[in-house]
Design a protein around this motif. Structure first.
Motif, mmCIF file in Angstrom:
data_model
loop_
_atom_site.group_PDB
_atom_site.id
_atom_site.type_symbol
_atom_site.label_atom_id
_atom_site.label_comp_id
_atom_site.label_asym_id
_atom_site.label_seq_id
_atom_site.Cartn_x
_atom_site.Cartn_y
_atom_site.Cartn_z
ATOM 1 N N ASN A 144 21.992 46.762 12.580
ATOM 2 C CA ASN A 144 21.177 45.693 13.159
ATOM 3 C C ASN A 144 21.944 44.374 13.249
ATOM 4 N N HIS A 145 21.568 43.577 14.230
ATOM 5 C CA HIS A 145 22.204 42.283 14.472
ATOM 6 C C HIS A 145 21.987 41.326 13.301
ATOM 7 N N ASN A 146 22.918 40.405 13.157
ATOM 8 C CA ASN A 146 22.855 39.407 12.090
ATOM 9 C C ASN A 146 21.523 38.662 12.068
ATOM 10 N N SER A 147 20.934 38.409 13.220
ATOM 11 C CA SER A 147 19.678 37.647 13.264
ATOM 12 C C SER A 147 18.541 38.390 12.571
ATOM 13 N N ILE A 148 18.548 39.715 12.641
ATOM 14 C CA ILE A 148 17.518 40.499 11.953
ATOM 15 C C ILE A 148 17.741 40.457 10.453
ATOM 16 N N ILE A 149 18.982 40.600 10.042
ATOM 17 C CA ILE A 149 19.315 40.554 8.619
ATOM 18 C C ILE A 149 18.988 39.183 8.042
ATOM 19 N N ARG A 150 19.388 38.134 8.761
ATOM 20 C CA ARG A 150 19.126 36.770 8.307
ATOM 21 C C ARG A 150 17.633 36.475 8.285
ATOM 22 N N ALA A 151 16.896 37.030 9.236
ATOM 23 C CA ALA A 151 15.453 36.810 9.286
ATOM 24 C C ALA A 151 14.767 37.301 8.009
ATOM 25 N N MET A 152 15.187 38.458 7.515
ATOM 26 C CA MET A 152 14.594 38.985 6.287
ATOM 27 C C MET A 152 14.901 38.076 5.098
ATOM 28 N N ARG A 153 16.105 37.512 5.085
ATOM 29 C CA ARG A 153 16.461 36.598 3.996
ATOM 30 C C ARG A 153 15.640 35.320 4.070
#
Length: 406
Positions: A144-153
């Protein structure tokens, strides 16, 4: 002064990134756009360079950024209301152009409603803030794209409430679903539509088939979310993206206007209730100024172009040029990842060779993106080529001829 001490610390951090091979190169500056001429597609000039370049690293898949209809629409909207909204949307920063774009994109992706954001990145963050509760479990594809990973954080999703399945592996997705705590009330399965470094797609039809039996297990069900930023406009029979290509709709679609549509901004599309929840709960929507009316008008015009005979012609040419390039790589005995998407990765599988080839292409007027160790694992070194609708048959032949010499 404290800033001097901070600067020293930041310099050390930047030096460390460089030592790891993770530092970004100095940004090149585009100084001029040259329209298509004869058998050649658009060319670009860079600061300090006396040559013209073919861009094979642009997300503008339909080549709409310089379309006269989009420029005229942006110009009219700017003359109507000015260059900026002057406020966030809930404080009288909403203009008719914002509403028109939301209605248009919802219709385009076949959802009841949509909310627009400054980018798909902020849309993903806003969606996570909207959906997350202490009893929500998130499951995502490992690529998954960084934006999805960052969104969870940003949404403070604890590690116990996360699952990661192997890329496009339905058995592993099923494993992640089986491991969800029975006390969880809501499960969100999120994935890219097109994985931007590979050009392959999420099999949405298969994902939904895996997810469907689990829906009754949880109070709020299992919600599927696709970030189709690289798919919408450039993929599917009519450019509706990965859902159209796969023949199955997810519950929620996140997308961008900044790639195939050639403008700026992002969106979330889903049910009317979801859209209202986003309006009420998404910090990245509530507390920042919206897109300019010029962006909104241009994006709406882009959607209209995509739905026209001209749009289908652009999409058709994009498909032909993509197939020409993929077939050319195959004829040269070069390795790629199969698929019809205009992201075409060249698997070089060697850091030195990748860097040399990127530099050779640059010296011959071709802009591409190279991914080398340690950004990617050893053996996965890749050059990403991106085909645009304005590329001509001659352009593709020129790039293939350069690759043949290497």
């Amino acid at each position: 002064m404290s800033i001097e001490k901070l600067d020293r610390a930041l310099e050390a951090e930047i030096d460390d990134l460089a030592a790891q091979g993770r530092a970004k190169a100095e940004e090149r500056v585009i100084t001029r756009y040259l329209p298509p001429l004869g058998s050649k597609g658009p060319r670009y000039c860079l600061a300090g360079m006396d040559k013209q370049f073919i861009r094979m690293n642009s997300n503008s898949y339909l080549s709409l950024s310089n379309h006269p209809k989009l420029i005229q629409a942006a110009d009219k909207a700017t003359h109507d209301f000015g260059v900026g909204p002057g406020a966030v949307r809930f404080i009288d920063g909403t203009f008719v152009y914002h509403q028109a774009l939301e209605s248009r994109v919802a219709d385009f992706v076949d959802k009841p409603g949509a909310k627009i954001f400054n980018s798909a990145y902020t849309a993903n963050c806003g969606l996570a803030l909207t959906l997350s509760t202490p009893a929500t479990h998130w499951i995502g594809d490992q690529l998954n794209h960084n934006s999805i990973i960052r969104a969870m954080r940003i949404a403070n999703v604890p590690s116990a409430n996360k699952g990661i399945f192997h890329h496009n592996d339905m058995d592993d997705l099923r494993r992640c679903l089986d491991q969800v705590d029975p006390g969880v009330e809501r499960v969100v399965v999120v994935f890219d539509g097109i994985f931007s470094m590979r050009g392959d797609n999420a099999p949405i039809d298969r994902i939904q088939a895996v997810v469907d039996p689990y829906v009754p297990r949880f109070r709020d069900g299992v919600i599927t979310v696709v970030d189709d930023s690289h798919g919408i406009g450039a993929y599917g029979k009519s450019g509706r993206g990965t859902p159209e290509f796969c023949g199955r709709q997810p519950d929620i679609i996140v997308g961008t206007f900044g790639k195939a549509f050639g403008v700026n901004g992002g969106f979330i599309a889903g049910s009317a209730t979801l859209v209202e929840a986003v309006r009420q709960k998404a910090d990245t929507y509530i507390y920042t100024n919206p897109l300019s009316v010029a962006d909104c008008a241009a994006a709406t015009s882009a959607l209209d172009v995509c739905d026209s005979a001209e749009g289908l012609k652009l999409l058709s040419n994009l498909g032909r040029r993509t197939q020409q390039f993929r077939s050319g790589l195959c004829d040269l005995g070069m390795e790629t990842i199969d698929g019809p998407h205009p992201v075409v990765p060249l698997m070089v599988r060697d850091t030195r060779k990748t860097r040399e080839l990127v530099e050779t292409l640059f010296c011959n007027g071709v802009l591409v993106v190279g991914l080398t160790f340690p950004v990617v694992p050893k053996g996965d070194e890749t050059i990403r080529f991106q085909i645009n609708a304005a590329h001509t048959e001659s352009d593709i032949d020129e790039v293939l001829a350069l690759l043949k010499q290497f």
